[in-house]
Design a protein around this motif. Structure first.
Motif, PDB file in Angstrom:
ATOM      1  N   ASP A  50       0.836  -1.196   0.000  1.00 57.88           N
ATOM      2  CA  ASP A  50       0.000   0.000   0.000  1.00 57.88           C
ATOM      3  C   ASP A  50       0.876   1.253   0.000  1.00 57.88           C
ATOM      4  N   GLY A  51       0.647   2.128  -0.962  1.00 61.14           N
ATOM      5  CA  GLY A  51       1.371   3.389  -1.036  1.00 61.14           C
ATOM      6  C   GLY A  51       2.724   3.321  -1.712  1.00 61.14           C
ATOM      7  N   VAL A  52       3.190   2.153  -2.101  1.00 67.31           N
ATOM      8  CA  VAL A  52       4.483   2.034  -2.773  1.00 67.31           C
ATOM      9  C   VAL A  52       4.311   2.471  -4.222  1.00 67.31           C
ATOM     10  N   ALA A  53       5.168   3.386  -4.667  1.00 66.36           N
ATOM     11  CA  ALA A  53       5.011   3.937  -6.013  1.00 66.36           C
ATOM     12  C   ALA A  53       6.253   3.805  -6.884  1.00 66.36           C
ATOM     13  N   ASP A  54       7.357   3.296  -6.317  1.00 70.15           N
ATOM     14  CA  ASP A  54       8.568   3.172  -7.123  1.00 70.15           C
ATOM     15  C   ASP A  54       9.400   1.986  -6.660  1.00 70.15           C
ATOM     16  N   LYS A  55      10.401   1.656  -7.462  1.00 68.03           N
ATOM     17  CA  LYS A  55      11.240   0.492  -7.199  1.00 68.03           C
ATOM     18  C   LYS A  55      11.956   0.593  -5.856  1.00 68.03           C
ATOM     19  N   ALA A  56      12.506   1.762  -5.548  1.00 67.35           N
ATOM     20  CA  ALA A  56      13.227   1.924  -4.289  1.00 67.35           C
ATOM     21  C   ALA A  56      12.308   1.661  -3.099  1.00 67.35           C
ATOM     22  N   GLY A  57      11.117   2.232  -3.132  1.00 74.58           N
ATOM     23  CA  GLY A  57      10.155   1.997  -2.062  1.00 74.58           C
ATOM     24  C   GLY A  57       9.733   0.542  -1.984  1.00 74.58           C
ATOM     25  N   PHE A  58       9.568  -0.077  -3.140  1.00 74.04           N
ATOM     26  CA  PHE A  58       9.206  -1.494  -3.189  1.00 74.04           C
ATOM     27  C   PHE A  58      10.283  -2.358  -2.541  1.00 74.04           C
ATOM     28  N   LEU A  59      11.527  -2.148  -2.936  1.00 75.99           N
ATOM     29  CA  LEU A  59      12.617  -2.952  -2.387  1.00 75.99           C
ATOM     30  C   LEU A  59      12.812  -2.688  -0.901  1.00 75.99           C
ATOM     31  N   ASP A  60      12.623  -1.444  -0.461  1.00 76.90           N
ATOM     32  CA  ASP A  60      12.676  -1.145   0.979  1.00 76.90           C
ATOM     33  C   ASP A  60      11.591  -1.915   1.724  1.00 76.90           C
ATOM     34  N   ARG A  61      10.385  -1.930   1.153  1.00 75.02           N
ATOM     35  CA  ARG A  61       9.269  -2.633   1.784  1.00 75.02           C
ATOM     36  C   ARG A  61       9.550  -4.133   1.849  1.00 75.02           C
ATOM     37  N   CYS A  62      10.126  -4.695   0.779  1.00 74.13           N
ATOM     38  CA  CYS A  62      10.497  -6.118   0.782  1.00 74.13           C
ATOM     39  C   CYS A  62      11.513  -6.411   1.886  1.00 74.13           C
ATOM     40  N   ALA A  63      12.536  -5.578   1.965  1.00 73.50           N
ATOM     41  CA  ALA A  63      13.595  -5.794   2.960  1.00 73.50           C
ATOM     42  C   ALA A  63      13.031  -5.777   4.372  1.00 73.50           C
ATOM     43  N   ALA A  64      12.128  -4.842   4.645  1.00 82.87           N
ATOM     44  CA  ALA A  64      11.550  -4.745   5.986  1.00 82.87           C
ATOM     45  C   ALA A  64      10.589  -5.892   6.270  1.00 82.87           C
ATOM     46  N   ASP A  77      18.557  -8.283  -8.619  1.00 83.24           N
ATOM     47  CA  ASP A  77      19.399  -9.464  -8.420  1.00 83.24           C
ATOM     48  C   ASP A  77      19.504  -9.818  -6.939  1.00 83.24           C
ATOM     49  N   ALA A  78      19.634  -8.810  -6.099  1.00 81.59           N
ATOM     50  CA  ALA A  78      19.719  -9.056  -4.661  1.00 81.59           C
ATOM     51  C   ALA A  78      18.405  -9.635  -4.125  1.00 81.59           C
ATOM     52  N   LEU A  79      17.285  -9.161  -4.648  1.00 78.05           N
ATOM     53  CA  LEU A  79      15.991  -9.719  -4.246  1.00 78.05           C
ATOM     54  C   LEU A  79      15.922 -11.189  -4.630  1.00 78.05           C
ATOM     55  N   ALA A  80      16.306 -11.501  -5.861  1.00 79.19           N
ATOM     56  CA  ALA A  80      16.305 -12.896  -6.311  1.00 79.19           C
ATOM     57  C   ALA A  80      17.235 -13.733  -5.437  1.00 79.19           C
ATOM     58  N   ASP A  81      18.408 -13.213  -5.131  1.00 82.47           N
ATOM     59  CA  ASP A  81      19.356 -13.940  -4.293  1.00 82.47           C
ATOM     60  C   ASP A  81      18.785 -14.222  -2.909  1.00 82.47           C
ATOM     61  N   CYS A  82      18.161 -13.225  -2.293  1.00 82.19           N
ATOM     62  CA  CYS A  82      17.620 -13.414  -0.947  1.00 82.19           C
ATOM     63  C   CYS A  82      16.454 -14.405  -0.936  1.00 82.19           C
ATOM     64  N   LEU A  83      15.693 -14.461  -2.018  1.00 80.90           N
ATOM     65  CA  LEU A  83      14.560 -15.392  -2.080  1.00 80.90           C
ATOM     66  C   LEU A  83      14.975 -16.818  -2.430  1.00 80.90           C
ATOM     67  N   THR A  84      16.184 -17.002  -2.948  1.00 84.21           N
ATOM     68  CA  THR A  84      16.642 -18.354  -3.271  1.00 84.21           C
ATOM     69  C   THR A  84      17.757 -18.848  -2.359  1.00 84.21           C
ATOM     70  N   ASP A  85      18.309 -17.980  -1.559  1.00 83.32           N
ATOM     71  CA  ASP A  85      19.292 -18.397  -0.557  1.00 83.32           C
ATOM     72  C   ASP A  85      18.752 -17.946   0.788  1.00 83.32           C
ATOM     73  N   LEU A  86      18.037 -18.829   1.428  1.00 82.85           N
ATOM     74  CA  LEU A  86      17.389 -18.464   2.695  1.00 82.85           C
ATOM     75  C   LEU A  86      18.218 -18.887   3.905  1.00 82.85           C
ATOM     76  N   SER A  87      19.535 -18.996   3.727  1.00 84.72           N
ATOM     77  CA  SER A  87      20.393 -19.391   4.837  1.00 84.72           C
ATOM     78  C   SER A  87      20.339 -18.381   5.977  1.00 84.72           C
ATOM     79  N   TRP A  88      19.976 -17.164   5.685  1.00 85.79           N
ATOM     80  CA  TRP A  88      19.862 -16.096   6.685  1.00 85.79           C
ATOM     81  C   TRP A  88      18.546 -16.189   7.460  1.00 85.79           C
ATOM     82  N   CYS A  89      17.657 -17.040   7.002  1.00 85.26           N
ATOM     83  CA  CYS A  89      16.306 -17.147   7.562  1.00 85.26           C
ATOM     84  C   CYS A  89      16.237 -18.312   8.551  1.00 85.26           C
TER      85      CYS A  89
END
Length: 147
Positions: A50-64, A77-89
């Motif tokens: 809700d309220g996200v209007a650009d890529k930077a805001g989108f990626l910030d929202r994903c990270a949070a 690429d970093a989003l793809a990496d984080c979603l396929t390498d969940l060792s941090w999770c």
């Protein structure tokens, strides 16, 4: 599994159906999906756009929302990496991502939305045949490309 859980989600959570993109009834609160996943030993996260209007805001929202590690590079690429390498999770039987209020972002930046749809599809495919699948609910409808 509780009878309140829609059959498509119940089948994924108990392992009868491979993880993937799931339907969600428009009249059901997404909190029900998140609770059902957690009850089944899955990790669950809600990505509210809700309220996200650009890529930077989108990626910030994903990270949070997904509690990405500090090294997340805030690019596709970093989003793809984080979603396929969940060792941090933390370990879990599976992972459920519920995306809400996405329609405004998808309409505002359709090219970026298409990239996100592809990143999600690739991540779901990556985890499909593992013991810890990734499922996605696009609350309030389906993505433009059917994700």
């Amino acid at each position: 599994m509780s009878p309140e859980v829609p059959p498509a989600l119940a089948a994924v959570l108990d392992g009868r159906t491979p993880a993937g993109v799931l339907p969600w009834p428009a009249d059901r609160p997404v909190a029900d999906a998140l609770a059902a996943a957690e009850d089944a030993g899955w990790s669950a996260a809600a990505l509210d756009l809700d309220g996200v209007a650009d890529k930077a805001g989108f990626l910030d929202r994903c990270a949070a929302a997904l509690d990405f590690p500090a090294y997340f590079g805030h690019n596709w690429d970093a989003l793809a990496d984080c979603l396929t390498d969940l060792s941090w999770c933390p370990p879990a039987r599976g992972r459920l991502l519920v995306v809400t209020d996405w329609q405004g972002y998808a309409g505002a930046v359709p090219e970026d939305w298409s990239v996100f749809e592809q990143v999600l599809a690739d991540a779901v495919g990556y985890w499909r045949d593992t013991d810890t699948g990734l499922s996605v609910i696009m609350a309030g409808g389906r993505g433009r490309q059917g994700t």
